[in-house]
Design an enzyme around this catalytic site. Structure first.
Site, PDB file in Angstrom:
ATOM      1  N   LYS A 115      50.145 -33.780  35.155  1.00 22.14           N
ATOM      2  CA  LYS A 115      50.792 -32.548  34.682  1.00 22.14           C
ATOM      3  C   LYS A 115      50.874 -31.521  35.800  1.00 22.14           C
ATOM      4  O   LYS A 115      51.799 -30.716  35.833  1.00 22.14           O
ATOM      5  CB  LYS A 115      50.073 -31.977  33.462  1.00 22.14           C
ATOM      6  N   LYS A 197      55.077 -43.448  30.667  1.00 13.57           N
ATOM      7  CA  LYS A 197      54.979 -43.396  29.205  1.00 13.57           C
ATOM      8  C   LYS A 197      56.030 -42.471  28.589  1.00 13.57           C
ATOM      9  O   LYS A 197      56.439 -41.494  29.215  1.00 13.57           O
ATOM     10  CB  LYS A 197      53.544 -43.024  28.775  1.00 13.57           C
ATOM     11  N   LYS A 200      56.830 -36.545  24.872  1.00 10.53           N
ATOM     12  CA  LYS A 200      57.517 -35.511  24.111  1.00 10.53           C
ATOM     13  C   LYS A 200      58.217 -34.492  24.990  1.00 10.53           C
ATOM     14  O   LYS A 200      59.278 -33.990  24.677  1.00 10.53           O
ATOM     15  CB  LYS A 200      56.439 -34.790  23.312  1.00 10.53           C
TER      16      LYS A 200
END
Ligand code: ATP
Ligand code: LTN
Length: 334
Positions: A115, A197, A200
């Protein structure tokens, strides 16, 4: 909640539209486990703040996630469903646990590394201490089982390390939680890049299937999904695209990989991708119908939000009273 059952806790961030990855990796397992545990399902809006959010969108996304919890079949009568920000004990315990967590432990977290690369302009302290807040979520409720996707295993390990350290100093304050990873769908990959992956918050909508996506759009996204060279439909690490599609197909139909390979033995990639899309649509269309119903029922949803927070806070406060006493905070005079 009845006393004999063990506690199950899990959560999801309202950081965008709930994806097929969230559904297969988490929600779907929650629906099967919900009756065997005293289950608590949280919408972790505080975690979502670790990435900059638009306030109006966050407020709406949080409610939408709650309605999607209900639409997939989580029962608000049996379980506690609530927003993390409505229970201040999460923030309180998180601060305390920060003081029992080492920088070195947090530095190793792969989600933090990923992130911070993705949001290089906003590597905030909350992103760094994200796992501590998650540990607080879990430990507040004396949780035994935490059903999550594979990407969260490391966060469960640090939660256990923090709990072990705390219990080592103060005696048995926290129950030791365990991760529960489902057999299928634990790691759904992005459709345009099956090496990462499905997420969202991905900016490329073609990478993700949202469970509220229009069925036509879903089929189109599958048609466009990246596949591999060759033409065989087999489950193999050299074929990450086909492997991902086969896993999705099996997770939504309940078929085994062997059965699916046999079924598509004589099919081309094109037909196979459409078949996967159709199987996904068949699984999520009923969920979409229920979601629409809930959207029309504001008062019912408000009531769930209210009672969920009350029930959660009662349990969380019980743990906090113990924690405050153990660590030596002065007694409050009432
Ligand atoms: P974000 O993109 O904001 O990081 P996310 O899509 O990764 O969000 P979370 O809210 O962080 O989703 O995770 C909710 C649950 O869904 C967790 O249990 C997580 O392990 C699971 N999950 C998320 N992505 C996948 C995936 N691609 N495959 C399987 N499970 C997943
Ligand atoms: N970090 C989790 C979301 C989350 C969670 C939790 C999951 C926050 N707190 C407690 C299980 C239990 C994620 O899925 N990214």
């Amino acid at each position: 909640m009845t006393d004999e059952k063990k506690v199950l806790f899990s959560g999801m961030q309202p950081s965008g539209y709930v994806t097929l990855g969230n559904y297969l990796g988490a929600l779907n397992n929650w629906t099967t486990l919900q009756y065997d545990y005293n289950s608590i399902f949280c919408i972790v809006d505080m975690h979502a703040l670790t990435v900059r959010q638009d306030p109006a969108k966050l407020r709406k996304a949080a409610r939408d996630v709650l309605m999607q919890y209900l639409a997939v079949g989580l029962d608000p009568e049996k379980n506690i469903i609530y927003f993390q920000s409505h229970v201040p004990q999460h923030a309180e315990l998180s601060w305390i646990l920060n003081c029992y967590t080492y920088m070195g432990e947090l530095n190793r977290m792969t989600q933090f590394k990923e992130k911070s690369q993705k949001h290089a302009d906003n590597i905030n302290a909350g992103l760094f201490t994200y796992p501590v807040l998650m540990a607080a979520d879990i430990l507040l409720y004396q949780t035994e089982l935490v059903p999550v996707g594979e990407d969260q295993i490391q966060h469960l390990e640090i939660t256990r390390d923090i709990a072990t350290r705390f219990n080592g100093i103060y005696g048995d304050v926290f129950t030791m939680p365990e991760a529960y990873i489902g057999k299928t769908g634990a790691r759904v990959m992005a459709l345009q890049d099956p090496t990462k992956k499905m997420s969202k918050s991905d900016e490329n909508a073609n990478n993700t299937i949202a469970i509220l996506d229009d069925p036509k759009q879903i089929i189109n996204k599958f048609k466009r999904a990246v596949t591999d060279s060759g033409n065989e439909i087999i489950y193999s690490d050299d074929k990450p695209g086909i492997k991902n599609l086969l896993s999705i197909y099996c997770a939504v139909t309940g078929k085994t990989i062997k059965e699916a390979e046999k079924e598509f033995e004589n099919s081309g990639y094109g037909d196979f991708k459409i078949a996967v899309g159709e199987a996904v649509v068949a699984k999520i269309e009923p969920i979409q119908k229920k979601f629409e119903e809930y959207q029309k029922n504001k008062d019912y949803i408000d009531e769930i939000i209210k009672t969920g927070a009350e029930k959660a806070e009662r349990i969380a406060e019980k743990t906090m009273r113990k924690v405050r006493r153990k660590i030596g905070y002065p007694d409050k005079i009432r």
